[in-house]
Motif scaffolding. Sequence first.
Motif, PDB file in Angstrom:
ATOM      1  N   THR A 109       0.829  -1.206   0.000  1.00  0.00           N
ATOM      2  CA  THR A 109       0.000   0.000   0.000  1.00  0.00           C
ATOM      3  C   THR A 109       0.860   1.252   0.000  1.00  0.00           C
ATOM      4  OG1 THR A 109      -1.719  -1.182   1.226  1.00  0.00           O
ATOM      5  CG2 THR A 109      -1.852   1.208   1.215  1.00  0.00           C
ATOM      6  N   LYS A 110       1.889   1.269   0.843  1.00  0.00           N
ATOM      7  CA  LYS A 110       2.740   2.453   0.946  1.00  0.00           C
ATOM      8  C   LYS A 110       3.534   2.690  -0.336  1.00  0.00           C
ATOM      9  CE  LYS A 110       3.331   2.177   5.982  1.00  0.00           C
ATOM     10  NZ  LYS A 110       4.299   2.001   7.085  1.00  0.00           N
ATOM     11  N   CYS A 111       4.042   1.628  -0.928  1.00  0.00           N
ATOM     12  CA  CYS A 111       4.814   1.766  -2.167  1.00  0.00           C
ATOM     13  C   CYS A 111       3.939   2.286  -3.310  1.00  0.00           C
ATOM     14  CB  CYS A 111       5.452   0.437  -2.546  1.00  0.00           C
ATOM     15  SG  CYS A 111       6.836  -0.042  -1.498  1.00  0.00           S
ATOM     16  N   LEU A 112       2.720   1.764  -3.399  1.00  0.00           N
ATOM     17  CA  LEU A 112       1.801   2.246  -4.436  1.00  0.00           C
ATOM     18  C   LEU A 112       1.426   3.711  -4.210  1.00  0.00           C
ATOM     19  CD1 LEU A 112      -0.598  -0.808  -4.911  1.00  0.00           C
ATOM     20  CD2 LEU A 112       0.932   0.161  -6.630  1.00  0.00           C
ATOM     21  N   ALA A 113       1.180   4.073  -2.944  1.00  0.00           N
ATOM     22  CA  ALA A 113       0.845   5.466  -2.622  1.00  0.00           C
ATOM     23  C   ALA A 113       2.004   6.394  -2.973  1.00  0.00           C
ATOM     24  CB  ALA A 113       0.498   5.598  -1.138  1.00  0.00           C
ATOM     25  N   ALA A 114       3.227   5.979  -2.650  1.00  0.00           N
ATOM     26  CA  ALA A 114       4.408   6.790  -2.970  1.00  0.00           C
ATOM     27  C   ALA A 114       4.566   6.953  -4.483  1.00  0.00           C
ATOM     28  CB  ALA A 114       5.659   6.139  -2.374  1.00  0.00           C
ATOM     29  N   THR A 115       4.312   5.886  -5.219  1.00  0.00           N
ATOM     30  CA  THR A 115       4.395   5.951  -6.684  1.00  0.00           C
ATOM     31  C   THR A 115       3.370   6.935  -7.241  1.00  0.00           C
ATOM     32  OG1 THR A 115       5.120   3.636  -6.769  1.00  0.00           O
ATOM     33  CG2 THR A 115       4.277   4.594  -8.809  1.00  0.00           C
ATOM     34  N   ALA A 116       2.154   6.895  -6.689  1.00  0.00           N
ATOM     35  CA  ALA A 116       1.104   7.818  -7.138  1.00  0.00           C
ATOM     36  C   ALA A 116       1.498   9.265  -6.865  1.00  0.00           C
ATOM     37  CB  ALA A 116      -0.214   7.482  -6.437  1.00  0.00           C
ATOM     38  N   ILE A 117       2.082   9.521  -5.700  1.00  0.00           N
ATOM     39  CA  ILE A 117       2.518  10.884  -5.363  1.00  0.00           C
ATOM     40  C   ILE A 117       3.558  11.381  -6.356  1.00  0.00           C
ATOM     41  CG2 ILE A 117       3.770  12.276  -3.657  1.00  0.00           C
ATOM     42  CD1 ILE A 117       2.406  10.554  -1.483  1.00  0.00           C
ATOM     43  N   ILE A 118       4.532  10.525  -6.679  1.00  0.00           N
ATOM     44  CA  ILE A 118       5.592  10.903  -7.628  1.00  0.00           C
ATOM     45  C   ILE A 118       4.991  11.220  -9.002  1.00  0.00           C
ATOM     46  CG2 ILE A 118       7.620  10.062  -8.877  1.00  0.00           C
ATOM     47  CD1 ILE A 118       8.278   8.420  -6.309  1.00  0.00           C
TER      48      ILE A 118
END
Length: 444
Positions: A109-118
């Motif tokens: 979840t955190k990795c996907l959220a970070a990718t979306a932010i980038i």
Amino acid sequence: MIGSGIFISPTSVLLYTGAVGPCLVIWAACGVLATLGALCYAELGTLITKSGGEYSYFMEAFGSIVAYLFSWTTVMVLKPSSLAIITLTFAKYASTPFYPGCTPPLVVTKCLAATAIILIVGVNCFSVKLASYVQNVFTAAKLLIIAVIVGGGIVMLAQGKTENFSKAFDSPSLSIGGIGLACYNGLWAYDGWNQLNFITEELKNPYRNLPLAIIIGIPLVSVCYVMVNIAYFTVMSMTEMLASPAVAVTFGDRVLHPLSWIVPLFVVFSTFGAGNGSCFTAGRLAYVSGREGHMVKILSYISPRRYTPSPALMFNGFLAMCYIIPADINALINYFSFAQWTFYGLAALSLIVMRFTKKEFHRPVKVPIVIPALMVLVSCYLVVAPIFHEPALEYLYCTIFIFSGLIFYYFLIYRKVKWIIGLMRPITMYLQLLMEVVPPEKTE
């Protein structure tokens, strides 16, 4: 405005209300409250046609200290945490189909959220036109998924799936604080009714288009949200909804199978679009407050090639990355709402104050004064009631953080301590060269 809230908040609203009937009433009441608040903002936005939202209104009504505390809190906490909540919802719905019957691992979840932010920050830094195009495309996706869920709910009702409404108001007695926390989560879904006020300078004919967008948009969204919740209840009992890791995915599995994959896909599109809109307005607030000297200068700089406030956008994205680390969406919403409604109340109060201190100002839109007065009272309730219901040190920390901005205000703006300003100058120059940005033209 339609973003992550309608896909993440129904569970929390139901948890704090305890029954289907009060839950639907809270959703409708939140829509009415958002409409009243937006009407106040329509008058403020056409009275003071500057970008920056509440920041510009507080400068006119209360002076620089309150405006600075707002920009400090919003730039450092509210906008980044909003983007964090949206991208965590994006990640939750993007990963849930791959983990049927269980909750996706936090690291995924955190990795996907970070990718979306980038991705979102990258799009907004690259081009205003591209960000607008992305917003238009994903807005269509939002409307489509809402239509699919509402349509599925209508079909279920027509088939007689009404057993969850038979004892809609049989619930334990509601507490004052519980209603406040339910409203926090419901109003989070409506949050965005003030977003156009952050880019008033960029709107065509704001005197007409700003109030028109409010009068048409928010009541329509309110009806959609109530209908979506009714649709959820046609196929899920209270227990099932509270246990569901992603209510819209559960709805899709039960109503749209074998096309249930449509729901998580379009929810992902919807939340990505909401994150894009949040990032777009966050950059404008940091830009305006930096331009006025209330934030470090580099945040007010813009790219001469792209015409975007890329330093402010990157800073907002960096803070959002920090806020996704705890990955507790409900806690983020509660503390976000606590601070946000403090400033919503002050914005309504600023409207009342300027009725007496700025009588000579032209008001293309003028609401009855009872509306901002009611908003002030409701805001006070929403700030105080949850603290009494569920006292937590985090509310104290949030308050301390807001007022800690006074320390920076005193040294950097009021006293203008020379050695601090001298220290910032080479840092600003280095970042300016690194990011290829320039100061904006000074606007009065």
